[in-house]
Design a protein around this motif. Structure first.
Motif, PDB file in Angstrom:
ATOM      1  N   ASP A 195       0.827  -1.212   0.000  1.00 20.09           N
ATOM      2  CA  ASP A 195       0.000   0.000   0.000  1.00 20.09           C
ATOM      3  C   ASP A 195       0.860   1.260   0.000  1.00 20.09           C
ATOM      4  O   ASP A 195       0.438   2.314  -0.507  1.00 20.09           O
ATOM      5  CB  ASP A 195      -0.897   0.034   1.246  1.00 20.09           C
ATOM      6  N   VAL A 196       2.023   1.149   0.612  1.00 21.30           N
ATOM      7  CA  VAL A 196       2.895   2.301   0.817  1.00 21.30           C
ATOM      8  C   VAL A 196       4.330   1.912   0.491  1.00 21.30           C
ATOM      9  O   VAL A 196       4.801   0.857   0.926  1.00 21.30           O
ATOM     10  CB  VAL A 196       2.826   2.803   2.278  1.00 21.30           C
ATOM     11  N   GLY A 220      -0.330   2.237  -7.532  1.00 28.12           N
ATOM     12  CA  GLY A 220      -1.751   2.396  -7.826  1.00 28.12           C
ATOM     13  C   GLY A 220      -2.409   3.629  -7.248  1.00 28.12           C
ATOM     14  O   GLY A 220      -1.810   4.415  -6.507  1.00 28.12           O
ATOM     15  N   ALA A 221      -3.676   3.768  -7.590  1.00 29.66           N
ATOM     16  CA  ALA A 221      -4.433   4.975  -7.258  1.00 29.66           C
ATOM     17  C   ALA A 221      -4.595   5.202  -5.763  1.00 29.66           C
ATOM     18  O   ALA A 221      -4.811   6.337  -5.330  1.00 29.66           O
ATOM     19  CB  ALA A 221      -5.808   4.919  -7.922  1.00 29.66           C
ATOM     20  N   ALA A 242       1.764  11.391 -12.073  1.00 31.60           N
ATOM     21  CA  ALA A 242       0.980  10.311 -11.472  1.00 31.60           C
ATOM     22  C   ALA A 242       0.005  10.836 -10.434  1.00 31.60           C
ATOM     23  O   ALA A 242      -1.145  10.397 -10.351  1.00 31.60           O
ATOM     24  CB  ALA A 242       1.918   9.271 -10.851  1.00 31.60           C
ATOM     25  N   LEU A 243       0.448  11.793  -9.629  1.00 30.86           N
ATOM     26  CA  LEU A 243      -0.427  12.374  -8.614  1.00 30.86           C
ATOM     27  C   LEU A 243      -1.537  13.204  -9.259  1.00 30.86           C
ATOM     28  O   LEU A 243      -2.688  13.177  -8.831  1.00 30.86           O
ATOM     29  CB  LEU A 243       0.396  13.257  -7.678  1.00 30.86           C
ATOM     30  N   LEU A 248      -1.556   7.754  -8.735  1.00 37.14           N
ATOM     31  CA  LEU A 248      -0.952   7.551  -7.416  1.00 37.14           C
ATOM     32  C   LEU A 248      -1.759   8.344  -6.408  1.00 37.14           C
ATOM     33  O   LEU A 248      -2.195   9.466  -6.693  1.00 37.14           O
ATOM     34  CB  LEU A 248       0.511   8.017  -7.424  1.00 37.14           C
ATOM     35  N   GLY A 249      -1.937   7.774  -5.221  1.00 35.57           N
ATOM     36  CA  GLY A 249      -2.838   8.388  -4.251  1.00 35.57           C
ATOM     37  C   GLY A 249      -2.282   9.550  -3.469  1.00 35.57           C
ATOM     38  O   GLY A 249      -3.006  10.500  -3.141  1.00 35.57           O
ATOM     39  N   GLY A 250      -0.986   9.523  -3.121  1.00 37.79           N
ATOM     40  CA  GLY A 250      -0.423  10.590  -2.305  1.00 37.79           C
ATOM     41  C   GLY A 250       1.064  10.412  -2.129  1.00 37.79           C
ATOM     42  O   GLY A 250       1.636   9.373  -2.473  1.00 37.79           O
ATOM     43  N   ALA A 251       1.715  11.440  -1.575  1.00 37.08           N
ATOM     44  CA  ALA A 251       3.159  11.384  -1.373  1.00 37.08           C
ATOM     45  C   ALA A 251       3.559  12.254  -0.193  1.00 37.08           C
ATOM     46  O   ALA A 251       2.931  13.273   0.097  1.00 37.08           O
ATOM     47  CB  ALA A 251       3.907  11.848  -2.633  1.00 37.08           C
ATOM     48  N   GLY A 252       4.620  11.822   0.473  1.00 35.97           N
ATOM     49  CA  GLY A 252       5.242  12.600   1.539  1.00 35.97           C
ATOM     50  C   GLY A 252       6.727  12.683   1.248  1.00 35.97           C
ATOM     51  O   GLY A 252       7.404  11.655   1.158  1.00 35.97           O
TER      52      GLY A 252
END
Length: 318
Positions: A195-196, A220-221, A242-243, A248-252
């Motif tokens: 997931d991450v 993935g999304a 992607a974001l 892609l769902g998110g990023a830090g």
């Protein structure tokens, strides 16, 4: 004449110790470093730098009698160890003392992205909760499949910190290790499984843009990408795309390709948390890093040894 050139920022404690062991010149005090080195470079025996500044070729080429380089930080990809090794110049860095702090930063980024913490906090601070109501629900950070790219000292510290969250840990690296985590030889395959994805890989040619479009598509999304290693590991253009598209769902992100520059698209996305390379930026950790950086260079002057040489330079002490 000065025998130590300092290229990086230093703390008062570091400066006091350095002044007691060396005749120090600080780069920031020089109006023209190459010109100064052309006149005085033969006197420089030691250089103190950091992982971001590294050792510029225009400096290295002007210090013919250099004996050792101490880097204030764990990453050293900005130092060409091939060139320093060829001249018999050992390079040291400051591993271990920042492991826990960088791992904590990765954990904070992970939690912040999963729970939309920055967006939620800004919503509340702006008074919009009262006028607009709450924001959409976020996703739980508990019980997730988490892949770590680079299960070194920091990666192991992070895995320990993730244990209370019920994380299922996988990892991808140069070799399989003796642990209970699932090992992947393919980063794309691991990204598809988790997931991450949390990146703690060093920089350099072998990891440049290793996190690419294919890896992000595999996440993935709903996937989340965290990077506290080196900015060059992630293709930032592919990441923004992607974001933006929802692939892609998110990023830090705590590190970036061209620091201190952060692309505007990443700064403005609500599903992205960015911090200004603060992985080790606590008083306690920077104090420990500074002490070790000074220890390395003082020890070399005294005995010809260094406490924590980088792996590529260990053979110079045999």
């Amino acid at each position: 004449m000065a025998d130590l050139m300092v290229l990086c920022s230093t703390t008062p404690e570091m400066q006091l110790r350095l002044s007691g062991a060396f005749d120090v010149v600080y780069e920031h005090d020089l109006p023209d470093v190459p010109t100064w080195l052309d006149e005085h470079g033969e006197d420089i025996r030691y250089i103190l730098t950091d992982g971001h500044l590294g050792l510029p070729s225009e400096v290295l080429s002007r210090v013919p009698n250099l004996k050792a380089v101490s880097s204030y930080g764990v990453g050293y990809d900005a130092i060409d160890t091939g060139k320093t090794n060829a001249r018999g110049i050992p390079v040291s860095h400051t591993p271990s003392v920042l492991d826990e702090e960088v791992a904590t930063t990765a954990l904070l980024l992970y939690l912040s992205v999963m729970r939309g913490f920055v967006t939620q906090a800004n919503h509340a601070k702006a008074g919009r909760w009262e006028t607009q109501g709450g924001l959409p629900l976020t996703r739980s950070a508990d019980g997730r499949k988490i892949g770590i790219l680079g299960l070194g000292r920091i990666g192991k510290a992070l895995a320990r910190k993730l244990a209370p969250f019920g994380a299922e840990i996988s990892y991808c690296g140069r070799s399989i290790q003796d642990n209970d985590y699932q090992y992947f030889t393919s980063l794309t395959e691991m990204a598809r499984h988790v997931d991450v994805l949390i990146c703690i890989a060093p920089g350099g040619a072998s990891t440049h843009h290793i996190v690419n479009t294919d890896v992000m598509a595999a996440l993935g999304a709903n996937g989340v990408l965290i990077n506290v290693g080196r900015g060059s590991v992630v293709d930032e253009i592919a990441l923004a795309s992607a974001l933006n598209s929802g692939a892609l769902g998110g990023a830090g992100l705590d590190v970036f390709e061209n620091e201190p520059y952060i692309p505007k698209t990443l700064r403005e996305m609500p599903n992205v948390v960015v911090t200004p390379h603060i992985g080790s930026a606590t008083i306690e950790t920077r104090r420990a890093m500074g002490a070790l950086a000074v220890d390395n260079i003082v020890e070399h002057k005294a005995s010809g040894k260094m406490h924590t040489p980088v792996p590529e330079c260990i053979h110079l002490f045999n």
